[in-house]
Design a protein around this motif. Structure first.
Motif, PDB file in Angstrom:
ATOM      1  N   GLN A 268      -1.161  -1.708   7.971  1.00  0.00           N
ATOM      2  CA  GLN A 268      -1.238  -1.898   6.517  1.00  0.00           C
ATOM      3  C   GLN A 268      -2.227  -0.909   5.905  1.00  0.00           C
ATOM      4  O   GLN A 268      -2.001  -0.361   4.837  1.00  0.00           O
ATOM      5  CB  GLN A 268      -1.634  -3.337   6.187  1.00  0.00           C
ATOM      6  N   ALA A 269      -3.344  -0.681   6.610  1.00  0.00           N
ATOM      7  CA  ALA A 269      -4.329   0.285   6.100  1.00  0.00           C
ATOM      8  C   ALA A 269      -3.776   1.698   6.169  1.00  0.00           C
ATOM      9  O   ALA A 269      -3.882   2.465   5.217  1.00  0.00           O
ATOM     10  CB  ALA A 269      -5.624   0.183   6.897  1.00  0.00           C
TER      11      ALA A 269
ATOM     12  N   ARG B  56      -1.088   2.114   3.706  1.00  0.00           N
ATOM     13  CA  ARG B  56      -1.550   1.644   2.395  1.00  0.00           C
ATOM     14  C   ARG B  56      -0.509   0.730   1.782  1.00  0.00           C
ATOM     15  O   ARG B  56      -0.181   0.841   0.603  1.00  0.00           O
ATOM     16  CB  ARG B  56      -1.812   2.826   1.456  1.00  0.00           C
ATOM     17  N   ASN B  57       0.012  -0.178   2.598  1.00  0.00           N
ATOM     18  CA  ASN B  57       1.138  -0.969   2.146  1.00  0.00           C
ATOM     19  C   ASN B  57       0.982  -2.406   2.628  1.00  0.00           C
ATOM     20  O   ASN B  57       0.948  -2.656   3.827  1.00  0.00           O
ATOM     21  CB  ASN B  57       2.420  -0.355   2.716  1.00  0.00           C
TER      22      ASN B  57
ATOM     23  N   VAL C  43      -7.675   3.539   3.354  1.00  0.00           N
ATOM     24  CA  VAL C  43      -7.096   2.732   2.281  1.00  0.00           C
ATOM     25  C   VAL C  43      -7.238   3.434   0.931  1.00  0.00           C
ATOM     26  O   VAL C  43      -6.420   3.258   0.034  1.00  0.00           O
ATOM     27  CB  VAL C  43      -7.762   1.332   2.256  1.00  0.00           C
TER      28      VAL C  43
END
Lengths: 342, 275
Positions: free
Chosen positions: A86-87, A90-91, A228
């Motif tokens: 996710q980092a 960036r989602n 991020v």
């Protein structure tokens, strides 16, 4: 100003470790065979040899404990991998399976099932070996395609990963459609994900990959805070962005590959736990990463215990439990905190 | 007294693909000045900032920072000297303002580990200067545009930089916030001796606040000098292809630009002709 301090870090991690240990002990005594805590004392105080000792000790130490330890590793790996991907991407929608590693592993496992292979290397069975190899090949493929002028493009990586996953999923569907009924059952069972019937050598190998991978990722946790912000800002804050991206991608993929190759596809842990932990302890990856790992372990151990006890002797697929228990809780949290979250 | 230039840029050329975005730039940035970079969209303003902070490496030419070739420095060393405030920052995850400002300490920290008392102090000072301390525990995406921009400036200040690059720092802000940000820039320059390079889209603010201006056109320097030398009717009407009126700002004495609508100026001309 509230910031992350060593004291806060230690207290949180210690608390979660205690909860994890309590969970492991508690869940070891859940199951169809009635084993109580006091039996444990007798197991260790009495000498082996008596038949009742044997039965209980075998169930506890050779059936339940390896399974619980495996759930611990798989849950931790999926949650950490979710946090890191996710980092990196960036989602908030990213999960450990988004870059196609899982589909690669699944195809590897299915080929092993289909061929009915019984090769073992060392004492390792063929299905997890093939699964791990499949995952590894997929990682290498996605990585090399995403490299443009010696740099990884995040957008390209996401697209290549998703498309590769889709292609592999199509191949899996094709194979399933032409495989005989007996083999289809094996394939579907694997795809649903399960933590049953793994022996200690397998658990040890998976633990090695997962623990080493998580420690490497943890060491670079502050880099993920910067990732991020986006590549440009991260560079301007002094981060070697290409290196950080490589570590994030390879680390997260390896621990996912190790987890998937022994457990199949267990959904929801890798996307649910990162978000829940962010809501509770914040987004600083130095704490988020290990806390999510521990929480993922606890969550999957409990879910797997429910899976094997709720309808015993029938086993519910553990992915069903993770989704049915976790989903509504997640939606509840989103509703409750929606003014300040996303 | 001769000052070594803070930045010396020589024959700089950069392209993303075939077309040169920066096409042979040579200029110097003096220590302690506020330099404004102005020019039409696509003239290469933001690209200059990216090259100066080594996010992009130019194909030709050299950039020297305090006498050293930029390529000889590590990204960390660069970040210890240069703080950058991007135009807009998107946060996909909920970080608090305090956490974001503390990220400015990154160039001074090792991989794992926690910020020391000294780091916290520097971050607190940066927040005090930018007036952001009171909301340090709020999430960054709860803030208004002006508050967020100040928090990002605080993050750059926490780097303890000697130069700050700002990319259209007031792009999405209303006039009250615009003045607030530019006053803050002036204060940092006067009190901290910070060198500042600002990509500015508002010519009047640039004219009022900058010591020197660099007017870019098509990746080349059209004119560099004091606001009075750069902001002239002749220069602007040629570069921006529009009619402008330049007069003296009665308060600051700097040149002041008024855009003239092509339609309205035509009708004035016509009415002038009639009368």
């Amino acid at each position: 100003m509230k910031v992350l301090t060593l004291k806060k870090w230690l207290i949180t991690i210690l608390l979660l470790v205690i909860i994890l240990i309590v969970t492991i002990i508690f869940c070891s005594f859940q199951g169809s065979a009635d084993i109580k805590l006091k039996d444990l004392l007798e197991i260790f105080s009495n000498s082996p040899g008596e038949t009742w000792w044997n039965a209980k000790a075998v169930i506890l130490l050779k059936v339940r404990l390896p399974r619980i330890l495996l759930a611990c590793m798989v849950g931790g790996a999926l949650a950490v991998s979710g946090v890191v991907l996710q980092a990196l991407l960036r989602n908030p929608l990213a999960d450990p399976y988004i870059l196609g590693v899982s589909s690669g592993s699944a195809l590897g496992a299915i080929i092993a099932i289909l061929l009915g292979l019984n090769i073992t290397i060392g004492s390792l069975p063929s299905i997890p070996l093939f699964a791990f190899a499949g995952g590894l090949l997929t990682i290498l493929f996605v990585y090399h395609i995403s490299k443009i002028h010696r740099k990884i493009s995040i957008q390209t990586m996401l697209l290549v990963g998703v498309v590769t996953g889709a292609i592999l999923a199509a191949i899996i569907m094709f194979i399933t459609s032409i495989a005989g009924p007996h083999k289809v059952q094996g394939i579907i069972f694997w795809l649903m994900g399960s933590l049953s019937s793994e022996e200690y050598p397998m658990v040890a190998i998976v633990s090695f990959y997962v623990i080493v991978g998580i420690l490497i990722l943890l060491y670079h946790a502050r880099s993920f805070n910067l990732l991020v912000l986006g590549e440009e800002s991260a560079t301007q804050l002094g981060l070697d962005v290409e290196r950080a991206k490589k570590i994030a991608f390879i680390g997260a993929s390896l621990i996912t590959g190790a987890a998937v190759s022994v457990s199949g596809l267990i959904g929801f842990v890798g996307i649910l736990i990162p978000h829940v932990m962010r809501m509770i302890i914040g987004s600083d990856h130095r704490l988020l990463l290990p806390a999510a790992g521990l929480c993922g372990s606890i969550y999957l151990i409990i879910a797997d215990t429910l899976a094997r006890t709720l309808m015993a002797p029938t086993e519910i697929p553990v992915g069903v439990i993770t989704a049915i228990c976790g989903g509504p809780f997640f939606i509840y949290l989103l509703r409750k905190k929606r003014t300040i979250f996303y | 007294m001769t000052l070594t230039p803070f930045f010396r840029v020589k024959d700089l050329r950069f392209r993303y693909d075939e077309n040169w975005v920066l096409d042979g730039l040579s200029f110097e940035v003096r220590e302690g000045e506020i330099l404004g970079i102005i020019g039409p969209n696509g003239s290469g303003k933001t690209t200059i900032l990216r090259v100066l902070s080594r996010v992009l490496i130019p194909q030709e030419g050299e950039v020297h920072l305090q006498g050293k070739n930029l390529l000889a420095l590590s990204q960390k060393e660069i970040a210890q000297i240069i703080g950058v405030v991007p135009q807009d920052t998107y946060f996909p995850f909920p970080f608090t303002v305090g956490e974001v400002v503390l990220m400015g300490r990154s160039p001074w920290l090792s991989n794992f580990g926690f910020e020391s008392e000294k780091d916290l102090q520097i971050a607190s000072q940066a927040m005090a200067l930018t007036n952001t301390f009171s909301f340090s525990n709020r999430l960054i995406f709860e803030l208004s545009g002006g508050e967020r921009q100040r928090a990002i400036i605080a993050r750059a200040l926490a780097q303890k930089p000697q130069v700050m690059l700002l990319d259209e720092p007031t792009a999405h802000l209303d006039i009250g916030y615009q003045i607030e940000i530019y006053d803050l820039i002036k204060k940092l320059n006067a009190e901290k001796g910070l060198t500042l390079i600002i990509v500015a889209h508002d010519l009047n603010l640039a004219s009022d606040y900058c010591d020197r201006l660099l007017l870019l056109d098509g990746g080349r320097i059209y004119k560099m000098g004091s606001p009075k030398e750069v902001i002239t009717e002749e220069n602007l009407s040629r570069i921006y292809q529009s009619k402008v009126l330049v007069e003296e700002n009665p308060v600051t004495g700097a040149p002041r630009v008024t855009l003239l609508s092509k339609l309205m100026s035509q009708s004035t001309e016509r009415s002038n002709r009639v009368s």
